[in-house]
Design a protein around this motif. Structure first.
Motif, PDB file in Angstrom:
ATOM      1  N   GLN A 161       0.796  -1.329   0.061  1.00 44.75           N
ATOM      2  CA  GLN A 161      -0.041  -0.025  -0.114  1.00 44.75           C
ATOM      3  C   GLN A 161       0.814   1.301  -0.075  1.00 44.75           C
ATOM      4  N   PHE A 162       2.015   1.353   0.863  1.00 49.04           N
ATOM      5  CA  PHE A 162       2.491   2.538   1.207  1.00 49.04           C
ATOM      6  C   PHE A 162       3.851   2.622   0.335  1.00 49.04           C
ATOM      7  N   ARG A 164       6.081   3.753  -2.657  1.00 53.06           N
ATOM      8  CA  ARG A 164       5.965   4.747  -3.477  1.00 53.06           C
ATOM      9  C   ARG A 164       7.094   4.743  -4.707  1.00 53.06           C
ATOM     10  N   TRP A 246       0.186  15.013  -6.974  1.00 52.54           N
ATOM     11  CA  TRP A 246      -0.487  14.282  -6.102  1.00 52.54           C
ATOM     12  C   TRP A 246      -0.559  14.712  -4.679  1.00 52.54           C
TER      13      TRP A 246
ATOM     14  N   LEU B  80      -6.812  -2.263  -1.678  1.00 49.04           N
ATOM     15  CA  LEU B  80      -5.751  -1.901  -0.832  1.00 49.04           C
ATOM     16  C   LEU B  80      -5.918  -0.144  -0.828  1.00 49.04           C
ATOM     17  N   CYS B  81      -5.709   0.109   0.336  1.00 46.42           N
ATOM     18  CA  CYS B  81      -5.665   1.524   0.688  1.00 46.42           C
ATOM     19  C   CYS B  81      -4.214   2.221   0.455  1.00 46.42           C
ATOM     20  N   HIS B  82      -4.093   3.193  -0.191  1.00 46.36           N
ATOM     21  CA  HIS B  82      -2.743   3.781  -0.354  1.00 46.36           C
ATOM     22  C   HIS B  82      -2.224   4.603   0.637  1.00 46.36           C
ATOM     23  N   THR B  83      -3.085   5.472   1.252  1.00 41.82           N
ATOM     24  CA  THR B  83      -2.597   6.539   2.146  1.00 41.82           C
ATOM     25  C   THR B  83      -4.058   6.722   2.841  1.00 41.82           C
ATOM     26  N   PHE B  84      -3.649   7.509   3.995  1.00 42.68           N
ATOM     27  CA  PHE B  84      -4.660   8.160   4.733  1.00 42.68           C
ATOM     28  C   PHE B  84      -4.746   9.691   4.998  1.00 42.68           C
ATOM     29  N   VAL B  91      -7.295   6.495   1.177  1.00 46.25           N
ATOM     30  CA  VAL B  91      -7.394   6.923  -0.038  1.00 46.25           C
ATOM     31  C   VAL B  91      -6.707   5.692  -0.861  1.00 46.25           C
ATOM     32  N   ASN B 138       2.339   3.858  -7.932  1.00 51.72           N
ATOM     33  CA  ASN B 138       1.744   3.189  -6.432  1.00 51.72           C
ATOM     34  C   ASN B 138       1.236   4.287  -5.721  1.00 51.72           C
ATOM     35  N   TYR B 139       0.472   5.375  -6.184  1.00 52.91           N
ATOM     36  CA  TYR B 139      -0.239   6.386  -5.418  1.00 52.91           C
ATOM     37  C   TYR B 139      -1.665   5.818  -5.219  1.00 52.91           C
ATOM     38  N   ILE B 140      -2.219   5.377  -6.198  1.00 54.76           N
ATOM     39  CA  ILE B 140      -3.539   4.734  -6.241  1.00 54.76           C
ATOM     40  C   ILE B 140      -3.898   3.544  -6.690  1.00 54.76           C
ATOM     41  N   GLU B 141      -4.962   3.179  -6.248  1.00 54.26           N
ATOM     42  CA  GLU B 141      -5.386   1.587  -6.733  1.00 54.26           C
ATOM     43  C   GLU B 141      -6.506   1.723  -7.980  1.00 54.26           C
TER      44      GLU B 141
END
Ligand code: SF4
Lengths: 282, 481
Positions: A161-162, A164, A246, B80-84, B91, B138-141
């Motif tokens: 997920q995290f 980048r 972003w 998947l969540c990529h950030t909060f 998000v 890989n910012y978003i799904e």
């Protein structure tokens, strides 16, 4: 009957039976190290009750133990792997691998990783059904494997997920991560499937390893000791542009009247912040 | 040029597919539109993200799709969540509106035609590049594309379709796409879009038809439910097709969802949950989302909620929603005409258990999976593990702890081989006070979420602002006992 040892009750406290010493197989902390240890321990015929595995040098050496150093061997590892897969199925094998990949620090309070894996495999061999063994959480070794496996999984999942990527001058996507566990292969697997047409590289800084993927090819793990640290800071022309977009998106998507930093922190732990552009600002 | 353009009254040129030039929309028709020429992508993204953020659905779950070895993208069933974001919400998708220009006047919406906000529109090209570039970093799904109603529902749906079509067929994006179906659009258009999207949703907006009439006069129950039914039927047909021919194109494989605004109109929890239940049963929805009402601009028809958005209420509704979907509860068991709202101090499952003490204690080593699911502190994963693990041995309390059962909540309701964990009183008031002493009954993020929820407790005991929240909960518990 008297006990010796002192490495905690789960791991080492065993009765000295009829003058038999404990044999402790010291393995390298890697999949190959541990599997070779399992192989050697089984082949030694010293009696399972007298054997323990340790994933690294012990903190202090016991008087009534014999220490055997295991040299990792690809051949022995392969034998163990094929036995595990053919007798207990892929899922069992994967659980064991995930447990082995855990980077949890060894502690006196908890059973050693290599030992837990060894004993779990022994249980499976005795019972014949690997899945069933993995469910008997009442067994300390199985519970330990379950715990390690769950932790590695969580770590891998959070990195999916995290993590980048940034686009470098030469078009390569580059990511730096700081994982506790050895999850790089799981990540490489995921991103190879997701970004087949990209050249990308994931750099696992604490383990000094990199996964390198070639467009429409496979990926390989490589030692990243020689990484060119200047090159990975030279971004492509678009990179900063998209990063800014972003960040703008990230800032605008939050609802002000629901602002909740505590929840944010709970959902994305601080240790990930430095590697994500949107949170490294704070 | 395609056939849809003929149906449009506005004589603008609009070659969607070439993407060479900017669109010219019939702006004269839309009131209070400030046209900013030459808006940068950054400005557009900021405006259209702001405009989209109140839509709560942002999950990327429901589809499992491996990569195809050449195009970018795959999908994981769990999402998947990529950030909060700063509000702690996940998000997962690039959630944007195609345009925030709108001819409708929904009172609760900041984009309605009477409100004075900066307006912007993307081009399909821009949406595609943003999605692709964000995705590969890989910012978003994936993409969540919604839109204000520009010119007409049909026109808007066409724009959405063209964008998605471009993303799938020109950019070969293989990741997750969630799009809105615009109520009132041509069914054929919705159908075409459905074959490109993973999930589609049409917002119910308000739980009752009356509420809708009052706050969203341009919408009606009918125009919302009709496409919902259409998508449901197409999904069912498509499933049959896939059985026969595995390679058939998939229609909305992740299912459809909807969203209701909570607290803008006076419906009770009972009414809201009954609507949700009906949606699950009659429309096979995958998810119903609840969105605590946020007053974005003053309007005589809208309530002013002094405590801010009703977050705890929203939380209880989500908990109850889980009970419907995974725990085999029905709304009638949880609420009734006489008890129309959830207990704010206890989660709905604990609340139910306390009112049904005769159902307990449950024997862990014998009870069916469904029965286990009714026990507070046992989630569906733990229930699964219990059923599997007890085949090999008899479970005791230490096993349950390892399995992940929350014993401090479950202990009043279970036995292991006939024995309870402690010798506790089985008494409603006693257990209630014990359960309420457990701070997790009100999740930390809400307890600590700022001034709003404090005010909830302030109103419970006016004039005692100095007491801590925990004390308040405790004192409530004692008072209730
Ligand atoms: S249709 Fe209603 S809810 Fe949707 S953008 Fe327009 S005003 Fe807002």
């Amino acid at each position: 009957m008297w006990t010796f040892g002192g490495q905690g009750e789960t791991g080492r406290m065993c009765a000295l039976r009829g003058g038999v010493f404990m044999y402790i197989f010291i393995c390298e902390d890697s999949l190959e190290g541990i599997f070779t240890g399992v192989y050697d321990a089984c082949a030694s015929r010293l009696g399972h009750r007298n054997i323990h595995l340790a994933s690294g040098e012990p903190e202090n050496y016991e008087l009534f133990s014999e220490y055997i150093r295991v040299t990792p061997s690809a051949e022995k590892t392969q034998k163990v792997v094929s036995t595990l897969i053919s007798r207990f199925g892929r899922q069992f094998y994967e659980s064991i691998c995930q447990a082995a990949m855990s980077g949890e620090r060894r502690s006196r309070k908890k059973m050693d990783k290599a030992d837990a894996i060894y004993e779990t495999i022994l249980l499976a061999l005795a019972c014949g059904d690997g899945q069933k063994v993995l469910l008997s959480l009442g067994e300390p070794c199985v519970y330990r494997v379950f715990e390690l496996c769950r932790a590695t999984n969580r770590e891998a999942c959070q990195h999916l997920q995290f993590l980048r990527f940034s686009e470098l001058e030469n078009g390569v996507l580059f990511a730096t991560i700081h994982p506790k566990d050895h999850i790089l292969p799981l990540l490489a697997e995921h991103f190879s499937d997701r970004l087949p047409a990209e050249n990308f590289m994931i750099y696992d800084a604490p383990h000094r390893l990199a996964a390198v993927h070639k467009a429409s090819g496979g990926y390989a793990l490589a030692d990243a000791g020689e990484l060119d640290h200047d090159k990975i800071k030279r971004y492509s022309g678009d990179e900063l542009e998209y990063r800014k977009l972003w960040l703008a998106f990230f800032d605008h998507i939050a609802i002000d009247s629901r602002r909740n930093p505590a929840l944010q922190m709970q959902m994305i732990p601080k240790r990930y912040w430095a590697d994500t552009p949107e949170l490294s600002r704070f | 040029m395609n056939k849809y353009s003929k149906t449009l009254a506005i004589g603008e040129h609009m070659c969607y597919t070439c993407g060479e030039h900017q669109f010219r929309y019939g702006r004269k028709k839309v009131q209070s539109v400030k046209i900013q020429q030459e808006m940068t992508l950054m400005e557009k993204l900021s405006i259209l993200t702001d405009a989209a953020k109140y839509d709560v659905a942002c999950t990327s779950s429901g589809t499992d799709r491996r990569g195809n070895k050449k195009d970018m993208g795959n999908c994981l069933a769990a999402g998947l969540c990529h950030t909060f974001a700063a509000d702690g919400r996940c998000v997962s998708l690039l959630k944007i509106l195609f345009t925030n220009e709108c001819i409708f006047n929904c009172a609760y919406c900041q984009n309605n035609c009477n409100s004075d906000v900066p307006r912007a529109s993307f081009t399909p090209e821009e949406v595609c590049t943003l999605t692709m570039e964000f995705y590969r970093r890989n910012y978003i799904e994936g993409l969540f594309l919604s839109s204000g109603i520009l010119i007409s529902p049909g026109y808007t749906m066409e724009l959405i379709y063209q964008t998605i079509c471009r993303l799938r067929n020109v950019y070969h994006f293989n990741g997750y796409i969630h799009v809105k179906a615009i109520p009132g659009a041509d069914p054929a258009l919705i159908q075409k879009t459905g074959f490109l999207a993973d999930r589609m949703s049409i917002n119910l907006e308000l739980p009752t038809a009356d509420g809708l009439k009052k706050l969203a006069p341009c919408k009606s129950r009918n125009t919302i439910l009709r496409p919902m039914r259409q998508i449901q039927n197409s999904i069912a047909e498509n499933k049959n097709e896939l059985v026969v021919y595995r390679k058939a194109p998939q229609f909305v494989p992740a299912g459809q969802s909807t969203q209701m605004i909570i607290g803008a109109t006076p419906e009770s929890d009972f009414q809201i949950m009954s609507v949700a239940e009906a949606l699950y049963h009659n429309f096979d929805l995958k998810r119903v989302f609840y969105s605590a009402f946020i007053n974005v601009h003053p309007d005589a028809d809208l309530p002013v909620l002094p405590g801010g958005p009703p977050l705890l209420r929203e939380h209880r509704l989500y908990q109850a929603d889980w009970l419907l979907r995974y725990y085999h509860f029905t709304v009638d068991e949880l609420l009734s005409e006489d008890r129309p709202d959830f207990n704010i101090y206890l989660d709905p499952k604990c609340d139910w258990a306390l009112r049904h003490l005769d159902f307990f204690p449950v024997e862990i080593n014998r009870a069916s999976r469904r029965t286990l699911l009714r026990v507070p502190g046992i989630g569906y994963k733990s229930a699964e593990r219990i059923v599997k693990a007890r085949r090999t041995c008899c479970l005791d309390f230490s096993d349950l702890k390892k399995i992940g059962v929350v014993l401090k909540r479950a202990l009043y309701f279970i036995t292991c081989s006939g024995k309870m964990m402690y010798n506790t009183k089985i008494d409603e008031d006693y257990i209630c006070s014990c359960l309420m002493a457990d701070r997790t009954q009100i999740p930390r993020e809400i307890r600590e979420g700022g001034y709003r929820q404090i005010s909830l407790f302030d109103s419970a005991t006016p004039g005692e602002s100095a007491v801590t929240q925990e004390e308040l909960i405790r004192s409530e518990a004692v008072a209730g006992a």
